[in-house]
Design a protein around this motif. Sequence first.
Motif, PDB file in Angstrom:
ATOM      1  N   LEU A   1    -102.063 -86.574 -17.878  1.00 44.05           N
ATOM      2  CA  LEU A   1    -101.618 -86.139 -19.195  1.00 44.05           C
ATOM      3  C   LEU A   1    -101.465 -87.330 -20.135  1.00 44.05           C
ATOM      4  O   LEU A   1    -101.850 -87.267 -21.307  1.00 44.05           O
ATOM      5  CB  LEU A   1    -100.295 -85.376 -19.076  1.00 44.05           C
ATOM      6  N   GLY A   2    -100.916 -88.434 -19.611  1.00 42.69           N
ATOM      7  CA  GLY A   2    -100.700 -89.617 -20.436  1.00 42.69           C
ATOM      8  C   GLY A   2    -101.976 -90.262 -20.915  1.00 42.69           C
ATOM      9  O   GLY A   2    -101.958 -91.048 -21.869  1.00 42.69           O
ATOM     10  N   ALA A   3    -103.096 -89.925 -20.254  1.00 41.31           N
ATOM     11  CA  ALA A   3    -104.390 -90.476 -20.676  1.00 41.31           C
ATOM     12  C   ALA A   3    -105.084 -89.595 -21.700  1.00 41.31           C
ATOM     13  O   ALA A   3    -106.106 -89.994 -22.268  1.00 41.31           O
ATOM     14  CB  ALA A   3    -105.290 -90.643 -19.450  1.00 41.31           C
ATOM     15  N   ARG A   4    -104.544 -88.411 -21.955  1.00 38.52           N
ATOM     16  CA  ARG A   4    -105.133 -87.521 -22.951  1.00 38.52           C
ATOM     17  C   ARG A   4    -104.770 -88.016 -24.354  1.00 38.52           C
ATOM     18  O   ARG A   4    -103.610 -88.375 -24.619  1.00 38.52           O
ATOM     19  CB  ARG A   4    -104.593 -86.092 -22.781  1.00 38.52           C
ATOM     20  N   PRO A   5    -105.701 -88.022 -25.291  1.00 39.00           N
ATOM     21  CA  PRO A   5    -105.402 -88.560 -26.628  1.00 39.00           C
ATOM     22  C   PRO A   5    -104.295 -87.809 -27.344  1.00 39.00           C
ATOM     23  O   PRO A   5    -103.518 -88.405 -28.092  1.00 39.00           O
ATOM     24  CB  PRO A   5    -106.742 -88.429 -27.364  1.00 39.00           C
ATOM     25  N   GLU A   6    -104.185 -86.481 -27.115  1.00 43.71           N
ATOM     26  CA  GLU A   6    -103.157 -85.712 -27.814  1.00 43.71           C
ATOM     27  C   GLU A   6    -101.769 -85.900 -27.222  1.00 43.71           C
ATOM     28  O   GLU A   6    -100.777 -85.473 -27.810  1.00 43.71           O
ATOM     29  CB  GLU A   6    -103.517 -84.218 -27.817  1.00 43.71           C
ATOM     30  N   ALA A   7    -101.670 -86.565 -26.048  1.00 40.12           N
ATOM     31  CA  ALA A   7    -100.364 -86.718 -25.405  1.00 40.12           C
ATOM     32  C   ALA A   7    -100.048 -88.154 -25.026  1.00 40.12           C
ATOM     33  O   ALA A   7     -98.959 -88.420 -24.513  1.00 40.12           O
ATOM     34  CB  ALA A   7    -100.294 -85.829 -24.161  1.00 40.12           C
ATOM     35  N   ALA A   8    -100.951 -89.078 -25.278  1.00 38.14           N
ATOM     36  CA  ALA A   8    -100.765 -90.457 -24.824  1.00 38.14           C
ATOM     37  C   ALA A   8     -99.509 -91.097 -25.410  1.00 38.14           C
ATOM     38  O   ALA A   8     -98.904 -91.978 -24.789  1.00 38.14           O
ATOM     39  CB  ALA A   8    -101.991 -91.297 -25.180  1.00 38.14           C
ATOM     40  N   HIS A   9     -99.117 -90.679 -26.601  1.00 30.24           N
ATOM     41  CA  HIS A   9     -97.970 -91.289 -27.272  1.00 30.24           C
ATOM     42  C   HIS A   9     -96.660 -90.566 -26.974  1.00 30.24           C
ATOM     43  O   HIS A   9     -95.602 -90.959 -27.487  1.00 30.24           O
ATOM     44  CB  HIS A   9     -98.206 -91.257 -28.784  1.00 30.24           C
ATOM     45  N   LEU A  10     -96.698 -89.524 -26.153  1.00 28.09           N
ATOM     46  CA  LEU A  10     -95.519 -88.674 -25.971  1.00 28.09           C
ATOM     47  C   LEU A  10     -94.700 -89.074 -24.747  1.00 28.09           C
ATOM     48  O   LEU A  10     -95.258 -89.281 -23.664  1.00 28.09           O
ATOM     49  CB  LEU A  10     -95.939 -87.205 -25.825  1.00 28.09           C
ATOM     50  N   PRO A  11     -93.361 -89.163 -24.887  1.00 28.68           N
ATOM     51  CA  PRO A  11     -92.516 -89.352 -23.706  1.00 28.68           C
ATOM     52  C   PRO A  11     -92.615 -88.110 -22.814  1.00 28.68           C
ATOM     53  O   PRO A  11     -92.781 -86.995 -23.304  1.00 28.68           O
ATOM     54  CB  PRO A  11     -91.110 -89.515 -24.290  1.00 28.68           C
ATOM     55  N   THR A  12     -92.517 -88.308 -21.498  1.00 32.87           N
ATOM     56  CA  THR A  12     -92.795 -87.230 -20.555  1.00 32.87           C
ATOM     57  C   THR A  12     -91.587 -86.921 -19.680  1.00 32.87           C
ATOM     58  O   THR A  12     -90.865 -87.821 -19.250  1.00 32.87           O
ATOM     59  CB  THR A  12     -93.988 -87.613 -19.655  1.00 32.87           C
ATOM     60  N   GLY A  13     -91.397 -85.629 -19.397  1.00 34.09           N
ATOM     61  CA  GLY A  13     -90.361 -85.191 -18.475  1.00 34.09           C
ATOM     62  C   GLY A  13     -90.930 -84.201 -17.473  1.00 34.09           C
ATOM     63  O   GLY A  13     -92.085 -83.775 -17.582  1.00 34.09           O
ATOM     64  N   TYR A  14     -90.105 -83.833 -16.482  1.00 34.46           N
ATOM     65  CA  TYR A  14     -90.502 -82.866 -15.466  1.00 34.46           C
ATOM     66  C   TYR A  14     -89.558 -81.667 -15.488  1.00 34.46           C
ATOM     67  O   TYR A  14     -88.335 -81.820 -15.659  1.00 34.46           O
ATOM     68  CB  TYR A  14     -90.434 -83.487 -14.065  1.00 34.46           C
TER      69      TYR A  14
END
Length: 435
Positions: free
Chosen positions: A314-327
């Motif tokens: 997901l972090g490598a996708r351009p639309e999500a690369a800048h987004l902090p991630t949670g589970y």
Amino acid sequence: MAFTQRAFDDRDDAGRRLGERLARGGEADKEPVVLALPRGGVPVGHRVAEELGAPLDIIAVRKLGLPGHPELAMGAIGEGGVRILNDEVVRGHGVDTEALDAVERSERAELERRAALFRQGRPRVSPAGRTAVVVDDGVATGSTARAACRVARAQGAVRVVLAVPVGAPAALRALAGDADEVVSLSAPAWFQAVGEWYTDFAQTTDEEVIGLLREHRDAAGPGVDADVGVEAAGVRLGGHLTVPEGARGAVVFAHGSGSGRHSPRNTRVAGTLNGAGLGTLLFDLLTEEEGEDRELVFDIRLLAERLRGAADWLGARPEAAHLPTGYFGASTGAAAALVAAADAPSGTGAVVSRGGRPDLAGARLAEVRAPTLLIVGGADTAVLDLNRRAREELTCESALEVVPGAGHLFAEPGALEQVADLAAAWFARHLPPGG
């Protein structure tokens, strides 16, 4: 509280003026979302949302009418199990518990029907972590407005502003205890009815409400909402990715045993998170063949590796690369989420567990650094005990929220909505934009 004397051509005129007043006054300067009471409040809220540049949604509430005299309110209900009673009316007319419950069941069914009708399958816009601007075309008694303010607060709003073109002075003063700010353009001492202050007070139709909500959703842009193939830990897994326009973070879902990306419960929670401006990735932790192996279903180490791999994908996708991630983990998926968070502490912004088995993470619990929220049903006593013990092992910021009367699957009316609102508020707090 501030107001000036003013009369209005129609709801459109009232909404424009109210929006201009709010934009000038700055009461809604923290990521506002406009929540309008249907039906008459929606045309007003439409113009308010335009002036503030904010998303628009309805906030579903229903009056509880006195049996035999439905025009007299004995209280009101709202989404998420909110109920407000006027004890004076209930006691004064001798309404017993059975009669009260019967009215509430009927009105709650209608509330859910109308919410589904107006939203047309679109996810609810969540006010979690934002300013909720609750809008109606006017306030007479204030019972439904009070319910709406409390619903917005329960859904995670950090600030609640009640905004109306006109209202009865006594009702507006009473509502100050339920909203952080009450804004009314007019509060005439000789107030009798809301409609008196409009030249045109024609009834708003269902079609108008649906059209105005659709207009705002379409204007927000499509974002990303598509089935995807997730490359995780050397295998390709089916998934569904949703990233709203202007997303503030992303959440990767870890389902429990016997479930997958089509889980109706996780899908409903994901819809609320999308409405709160969060991207979501629901995916199958196992391939179809692997899912038939019961040992793999409970292989927490393997599931955690797949989950971490999905987060990397997901972090490598351009639309999500800048987004902090949670589970977000359910049942055994909660243990996998916690182990994944322990494996990559710097890449995990927050964790939420729904009816989870955090105990299955074992000694890795002490290594989790991400803020963790454990949500358990009050009737799910065995799992509740396991969560209490697991929380004692956590050294990170943590919280345990118990949904009263809910079982393991949160199938009770309003229970899953409470889970979704708690999760949205937690992620909104711990996944700030650019975090």
